[in-house]
Design a protein around this motif. Structure first.
Motif, PDB file in Angstrom:
ATOM      1  N   PHE A   5     -10.000  -2.497  11.283  1.00  0.00           N
ATOM      2  CA  PHE A   5      -9.252  -2.355  12.530  1.00  0.00           C
ATOM      3  C   PHE A   5      -8.548  -3.689  12.748  1.00  0.00           C
ATOM      4  O   PHE A   5      -9.192  -4.683  13.054  1.00  0.00           O
ATOM      5  CB  PHE A   5     -10.240  -2.034  13.663  1.00  0.00           C
ATOM      6  N   GLY A   6      -7.262  -3.693  12.507  1.00  0.00           N
ATOM      7  CA  GLY A   6      -6.560  -4.965  12.635  1.00  0.00           C
ATOM      8  C   GLY A   6      -5.059  -4.761  12.699  1.00  0.00           C
ATOM      9  O   GLY A   6      -4.565  -3.629  12.662  1.00  0.00           O
ATOM     10  N   PRO A   7      -4.320  -5.864  12.822  1.00  0.00           N
ATOM     11  CA  PRO A   7      -2.868  -5.747  12.916  1.00  0.00           C
ATOM     12  C   PRO A   7      -2.228  -5.434  11.565  1.00  0.00           C
ATOM     13  O   PRO A   7      -2.711  -5.894  10.527  1.00  0.00           O
ATOM     14  CB  PRO A   7      -2.436  -7.135  13.400  1.00  0.00           C
ATOM     15  N   THR A   8      -1.204  -4.636  11.582  1.00  0.00           N
ATOM     16  CA  THR A   8      -0.449  -4.320  10.371  1.00  0.00           C
ATOM     17  C   THR A   8       1.037  -4.485  10.700  1.00  0.00           C
ATOM     18  O   THR A   8       1.411  -4.507  11.870  1.00  0.00           O
ATOM     19  CB  THR A   8      -0.732  -2.886   9.895  1.00  0.00           C
ATOM     20  N   PHE A   9       1.851  -4.593   9.673  1.00  0.00           N
ATOM     21  CA  PHE A   9       3.245  -5.000   9.882  1.00  0.00           C
ATOM     22  C   PHE A   9       4.202  -4.113   9.097  1.00  0.00           C
ATOM     23  O   PHE A   9       3.914  -3.762   7.954  1.00  0.00           O
ATOM     24  CB  PHE A   9       3.415  -6.456   9.429  1.00  0.00           C
ATOM     25  N   ARG A  10       5.306  -3.771   9.696  1.00  0.00           N
ATOM     26  CA  ARG A  10       6.346  -3.026   8.971  1.00  0.00           C
ATOM     27  C   ARG A  10       7.685  -3.682   9.274  1.00  0.00           C
ATOM     28  O   ARG A  10       8.079  -3.781  10.445  1.00  0.00           O
ATOM     29  CB  ARG A  10       6.403  -1.557   9.390  1.00  0.00           C
ATOM     30  N   ALA A  11       8.362  -4.104   8.219  1.00  0.00           N
ATOM     31  CA  ALA A  11       9.645  -4.781   8.409  1.00  0.00           C
ATOM     32  C   ALA A  11      10.780  -3.775   8.420  1.00  0.00           C
ATOM     33  O   ALA A  11      11.735  -3.886   7.666  1.00  0.00           O
ATOM     34  CB  ALA A  11       9.850  -5.817   7.300  1.00  0.00           C
ATOM     35  N   GLU A  12      10.668  -2.763   9.282  1.00  0.00           N
ATOM     36  CA  GLU A  12      11.773  -1.808   9.355  1.00  0.00           C
ATOM     37  C   GLU A  12      12.618  -2.217  10.548  1.00  0.00           C
ATOM     38  O   GLU A  12      12.092  -2.617  11.576  1.00  0.00           O
ATOM     39  CB  GLU A  12      11.313  -0.366   9.538  1.00  0.00           C
ATOM     40  N   ASN A  13      13.914  -2.052  10.401  1.00  0.00           N
ATOM     41  CA  ASN A  13      14.791  -2.423  11.496  1.00  0.00           C
ATOM     42  C   ASN A  13      14.884  -1.239  12.453  1.00  0.00           C
ATOM     43  O   ASN A  13      15.910  -0.590  12.583  1.00  0.00           O
ATOM     44  CB  ASN A  13      16.164  -2.803  10.936  1.00  0.00           C
ATOM     45  N   SER A  14      13.741  -0.996  13.113  1.00  0.00           N
ATOM     46  CA  SER A  14      13.669   0.254  13.850  1.00  0.00           C
ATOM     47  C   SER A  14      13.682  -0.004  15.355  1.00  0.00           C
ATOM     48  O   SER A  14      12.987  -0.869  15.859  1.00  0.00           O
ATOM     49  CB  SER A  14      12.393   0.949  13.378  1.00  0.00           C
ATOM     50  N   PHE A  35       3.019 -11.158   1.213  1.00  0.00           N
ATOM     51  CA  PHE A  35       3.556 -10.370   2.315  1.00  0.00           C
ATOM     52  C   PHE A  35       2.509 -10.186   3.407  1.00  0.00           C
ATOM     53  O   PHE A  35       1.329 -10.434   3.192  1.00  0.00           O
ATOM     54  CB  PHE A  35       3.983  -8.990   1.798  1.00  0.00           C
ATOM     55  N   LEU A  36       2.975  -9.707   4.546  1.00  0.00           N
ATOM     56  CA  LEU A  36       2.042  -9.307   5.602  1.00  0.00           C
ATOM     57  C   LEU A  36       1.676  -7.850   5.345  1.00  0.00           C
ATOM     58  O   LEU A  36       2.536  -7.032   5.032  1.00  0.00           O
ATOM     59  CB  LEU A  36       2.698  -9.465   6.977  1.00  0.00           C
ATOM     60  N   THR A  37       0.429  -7.533   5.505  1.00  0.00           N
ATOM     61  CA  THR A  37      -0.062  -6.217   5.089  1.00  0.00           C
ATOM     62  C   THR A  37       0.574  -5.052   5.867  1.00  0.00           C
ATOM     63  O   THR A  37       0.846  -5.189   7.062  1.00  0.00           O
ATOM     64  CB  THR A  37      -1.600  -6.148   5.232  1.00  0.00           C
ATOM     65  N   CYS A  68       0.822  -1.224   0.000  1.00  0.00           N
ATOM     66  CA  CYS A  68       0.000   0.000   0.000  1.00  0.00           C
ATOM     67  C   CYS A  68       0.850   1.265   0.000  1.00  0.00           C
ATOM     68  O   CYS A  68       0.622   2.185  -0.763  1.00  0.00           O
ATOM     69  CB  CYS A  68      -0.922  -0.010   1.205  1.00  0.00           C
ATOM     70  N   GLU A  69       1.850   1.288   0.866  1.00  0.00           N
ATOM     71  CA  GLU A  69       2.638   2.515   0.981  1.00  0.00           C
ATOM     72  C   GLU A  69       3.764   2.578  -0.058  1.00  0.00           C
ATOM     73  O   GLU A  69       4.436   3.593  -0.180  1.00  0.00           O
ATOM     74  CB  GLU A  69       3.206   2.648   2.389  1.00  0.00           C
ATOM     75  N   GLY A  70       3.999   1.483  -0.769  1.00  0.00           N
ATOM     76  CA  GLY A  70       5.056   1.458  -1.790  1.00  0.00           C
ATOM     77  C   GLY A  70       6.434   1.705  -1.200  1.00  0.00           C
ATOM     78  O   GLY A  70       7.358   2.115  -1.883  1.00  0.00           O
ATOM     79  N   ALA A  71       6.577   1.452   0.115  1.00  0.00           N
ATOM     80  CA  ALA A  71       7.846   1.786   0.770  1.00  0.00           C
ATOM     81  C   ALA A  71       8.768   0.580   0.930  1.00  0.00           C
ATOM     82  O   ALA A  71       9.857   0.696   1.491  1.00  0.00           O
ATOM     83  CB  ALA A  71       7.561   2.416   2.121  1.00  0.00           C
ATOM     84  N   GLY A  72       8.308  -0.573   0.443  1.00  0.00           N
ATOM     85  CA  GLY A  72       9.147  -1.768   0.506  1.00  0.00           C
ATOM     86  C   GLY A  72       9.469  -2.219   1.921  1.00  0.00           C
ATOM     87  O   GLY A  72      10.541  -2.737   2.194  1.00  0.00           O
ATOM     88  N   GLU A  73       8.538  -2.013   2.827  1.00  0.00           N
ATOM     89  CA  GLU A  73       8.793  -2.409   4.218  1.00  0.00           C
ATOM     90  C   GLU A  73       7.931  -3.589   4.610  1.00  0.00           C
ATOM     91  O   GLU A  73       7.442  -3.687   5.724  1.00  0.00           O
ATOM     92  CB  GLU A  73       8.475  -1.240   5.148  1.00  0.00           C
ATOM     93  N   MET A  74       7.718  -4.498   3.646  1.00  0.00           N
ATOM     94  CA  MET A  74       6.796  -5.596   3.930  1.00  0.00           C
ATOM     95  C   MET A  74       7.522  -6.842   4.405  1.00  0.00           C
ATOM     96  O   MET A  74       8.599  -7.182   3.914  1.00  0.00           O
ATOM     97  CB  MET A  74       6.008  -5.914   2.673  1.00  0.00           C
ATOM     98  N   PHE A  75       6.896  -7.528   5.353  1.00  0.00           N
ATOM     99  CA  PHE A  75       7.414  -8.821   5.789  1.00  0.00           C
ATOM    100  C   PHE A  75       7.028  -9.859   4.756  1.00  0.00           C
ATOM    101  O   PHE A  75       5.850  -9.966   4.408  1.00  0.00           O
ATOM    102  CB  PHE A  75       6.758  -9.238   7.107  1.00  0.00           C
ATOM    103  N   GLN A  76       7.982 -10.634   4.316  1.00  0.00           N
ATOM    104  CA  GLN A  76       7.674 -11.660   3.344  1.00  0.00           C
ATOM    105  C   GLN A  76       7.037 -12.837   4.068  1.00  0.00           C
ATOM    106  O   GLN A  76       7.547 -13.276   5.099  1.00  0.00           O
ATOM    107  CB  GLN A  76       8.958 -12.099   2.684  1.00  0.00           C
TER     108      GLN A  76
END
Ligand SMILES: NC(=O)C[C@H](N)C(=O)O
Length: 538
Positions: free
Chosen positions: A328-337, A306-308, A199-207
C-alpha cells in the motif's frame, strides 16, 4: 505548594474534573472537540466539567452590544463545532470572532438555554492562546468556496469542512485496509518507489534521473562530435590564403569564416550548457561522485531509473514465498492527463495471494470493498452524512447496498455499464489478451486472459486484477510476443523457474475508493496534495 512539579490549580482542576482518561487528549492538555460533542447525548452529560479546548474559529459574532462573543470552534477531530462563549474583558472580542483565528481556551461546560441547536457550550474563563488572522487577507473566508478554488490554497484547505471530512474518511479507509488484510493473515510488504521495471509495460514512467541523463547525453555528444578548436580556425584561415584565385579565395574565405564563427558560437553555448548542467547535477544529493565529478561508472543513477507504476511485480516475490501479502503505497503515472479521474501520483492497495485463482481474487476484492463500506458506516457516519448533504445524496445508500458481483461480461465499457445499465458495481473479466499486460494468465481459449476489473458507479474502474501467468514457457512467449525485452524480467521469470505456483492479485486505486465513498467529483480533491500536469509545488 512551591513544588515546581505541581501544576497550577486551574490545571489540577482540569485534570480532576474532566473524566481524564476518556476525554483528554493523551499528549496535550486539550480535550478534543470530538470527545465533547460527538456523544449520543451531544455532550449534555458533561455539563459542569472544566476543560481546555482549542481550534480554529469557523464563525464568530459579538452579542449583547459587545459584552460577549459566540464562537464556533472546530479542531478537525470531528465535523461538529464546539460553541464557545467569551465575555468581553477576557479577550479582545473583535479579534476572536474572525474566521480563521486560532484559540485555546479554558472554561466550564454548560447546557445552553432552551431551544439552542447544540446540547453543550463552553463558557470561557481564561484564554490561553490567540492566533489572530487578518480578515482582509485570509483566503478561506466563511462563505462557501468551490473545491476548484480551494485547489489553489492546498495548504489552507484542510480548514474547510469538506477537506477535513475527506481527510478523516481517507484515514478511516487506510485503517480499514490494514485491518482487513491483517485480520485475514496478509503480511504488509513495502515495495520500492524507485525501480527500473515497468510493470504495466505502458511506458508511462516518471524518470528519476532526468537531470543527470541530460548532462551525460550532452557530454557524450561533445566527445563524439568535437566542435572546432582555435587551432582548427587558424588552419582553415591559412588554407584560404594559400588558394590561387583571389575571387574564389575571398568567396571561400567568407563562407568558411562564417561557418567557423557559427561553430565557435555553438561550442561556447554547448560548453556553457554542459557546465551549468554538471554544476546543477553536482548540487543534487545522492548522485555518486568521485573527486568532485559525477561518477558514471556507478550503476544506480547512471542507469535509467523510474518511479514505480505498481508494486505488483515486487510483491509477487513475497507472495511466492510467504503466501498472502499486500502493499500500500504511492504509485506514479507520467501521463499528460487532465481528467477528473487521474493523478500523476496516487496511492494503490495491492494484495497478492498464492495458491489462488481468478475467482478467489474476485472474492477477496468483493470482501475488501464491502469491509471498507461497512467500516465507514460504522466509524465515520457523521462525515458521511456531511458528504451526503454536500455532494451526493446517494453516497450512504451506495455504502449500504448489497453489492451484486460477478456479472459475466467480456467487454470494457466502464462508467456506461455501471451507470446506465447496472446501477451497482460490476466485475468484468476474461479480457482479450491483446489489450492486457504480459503477466496475466492466458485462458484455455488462447484468446483471453484471466483478468478482472471492478467498475463502480460514478468512478469507473476501481480495481484491476488478474490471475498471474505462472507457466514459464507461456509467460516467456507472452513477453516476446508483446515486444518486451526479456532481460529486465529475468528475476521475475525466476519465480516461474523455481517453485512456481498459481497466484493472483489486484490493485485498488485508493483515491478512487474515496471518490466512490464520498461522491466528490474530482480526484484532485480527495488527496491532500494532488499532483497533476503543472502542479507539484506544495
Ligand atoms: N496489483 C495489480 O494487479 C495492479 C496492476 N499491476 C495495475 O497497475 O493496474
Amino acid at each position: 505548594m512551591g513544588d515546581p512539579a505541581t501544576p497550577p490549580s486551574s490545571e489540577l482542576a482540569a485534570m480532576a474534573i474532566v473524566d481524564g482518561a476518556s476525554l483528554k487528549h493523551p499528549f496535550s492538555d486539550r480535550v478534543p472537540v470530538r470527545s465533547i460533542v460527538c456523544r449520543p447525548d451531544g455532550g449534555a452529560g458533561l455539563a459542569g466539567n472544566r476543560v481546555r479546548a482549542g481550534g480554529w474559529v469557523k464563525t464568530g459574532r459579538e452579542q449583547g452590544k459587545g459584552s460577549f462573543a459566540f464562537l464556533e470552534v472546530n479542531d478537525g477531530s470531528c465535523p461538529a463545532n464546539l460553541q464557545v462563549i467569551v465575555d468581553a474583558g477576557v479577550e479582545e472580542l473583535s479579534t476572536l470572532v474572525q474566521t480563521g483565528t486560532c484559540v485555546s481556551v479554558e472554561g466550564v461546560l454548560k447546557v445552553p438555554p432552551e431551544g439552542a441547536k447544540q446540547k453543550i457550550e463552553l463558557r470561557v474563563e481564561r484564554v490561553l492562546h490567540v492566533g489572530p488572522t487578518d480578515p482582509a487577507k485570509y483566503p478561506i473566508p466563511k462563505t462557501k468556496l468551490s473545491l476548484e478554488f480551494l485547489r489553489d490554497h492546498v495548504h489552507l484547505r484542510p480548514r474547510t469542512n469538506t477537506i477535513s471530512a475527506v481527510a478523516r474518511i481517507r484515514n478511516a479507509l487506510a485503517f480499514a485496509t490494514h485491518s482487513f488484510f491483517q485480520e485475514h493473515g496478509f503480511l504488509y510488504v513495502h515495495t520500492p518507489i524507485i525501480t527500473t521495471s515497468d510493470c504495466e509495460g505502458a511506458g508511462e514512467m516518471f524518470q528519476a534521473t532526468t537531470l543527470i541523463n541530460e548532462a551525460e547525453k550532452l557530454e557524450k555528444e561533445l566527445i563524439e562530435n568535437p566542435p572546432p578548436t582555435e587551432a582548427d580556425v587558424e588552419a582553415a584561415r591559412l588554407t584560404v590564403t594559400q588558394r590561387g584565385e583571389i575571387v574564389a579565395q575571398l568567396k571561400a574565405a567568407k563562407a568558411t569564416r562564417d561557418d567557423i564563427s557559427a561553430s565557435v558560437a555553438e561550442l561556447k553555448i554547448a560548453k556553457e550548457n554542459l557546465s551549468r548542467l554538471v554544476e546543477r547535477a553536482k548540487l543534487k544529493p545522492g548522485i555518486p561522485k568521485k573527486d568532485g565529478k559525477i561518477d558514471y561508472t556507478q550503476d544506480f543513477f547512471a542507469r535509467q531509473a523510474f518511479l514505480t507504476v505498481s508494486g505488483q511485480l515486487q510483491v509477487e516475490t513475497y507472495a511466492c514465498a510467504v503466501t498472502s501479502v499486500y502493499t500500500f503505497g504511492p504509485t506514479f503515472r507520467a501521463e499528460n492527463s487532465h481528467t477528473s479521474r487521474h493523478l500523476a501520483e496516487f496511492w494503490m492497495v495491492e494484495p497478492e495471494i498464492a495458491f489462488a485463482d481468478l475467482q478467489d481474487d474476485m472474492n477477496c476484492a468483493e470482501a475488501y470493498v464491502k469491509y471498507m463500506c461497512g467500516w465507514l458506516l460504522d466509524k465515520c457516519f457523521d462525515d458521511m452524512e456531511l458528504m451526503a448533504k454536500l455532494y451526493d445524496k446517494g453516497c450512504i445508500d451506495r455504502l449500504r447496498m448489497n453489492v451484486e458481483w460477478g456479472i459475466d461480461l467480456a467487454s470494457e465499457h466502464e462508467r456506461y455499464l455501471t451507470e446506465d445499465i447496472f446501477k451497482k458495481p460490476v466485475i468484468v473479466y476474461n479480457y482479450p489478451k491483446g489489450i492486457k499486460a504480459f503477466y496475466m494468465r492466458l485462458n484455455d481459449d488462447l484468446k483471453t486472459v484471466a483478468a478482472m476489473d471492478i467498475l463502480v458507479p460514478k468512478v469507473g474502474e476501481l480495481i484491476g486484477g488478474s490471475q498471474r501467468e505462472e507457466r514459464y514457457e507461456v509467460i516467456q512467449r507472452r513477453i516476446a510476443e508483446m515486444g518486451l525485452p526479456l532481460e529486465p524480467y529475468e528475476w521475475y521469470l525466476d519465480l516461474r523457474r523455481y517453485g512456481t505456483v498459481k497466484h493472483c492479485g489486484f490493485g485498488l486505486g485508493f483515491e478512487r475508493m474515496v471518490l466512490f465513498a464520498t461522491g466528490i467529483d474530482n480526484i484532485r480533491d480527495v488527496i491532500p496534495f494532488p499532483r497533476y500536469p503543472g502542479r507539484a509545488d506544495l
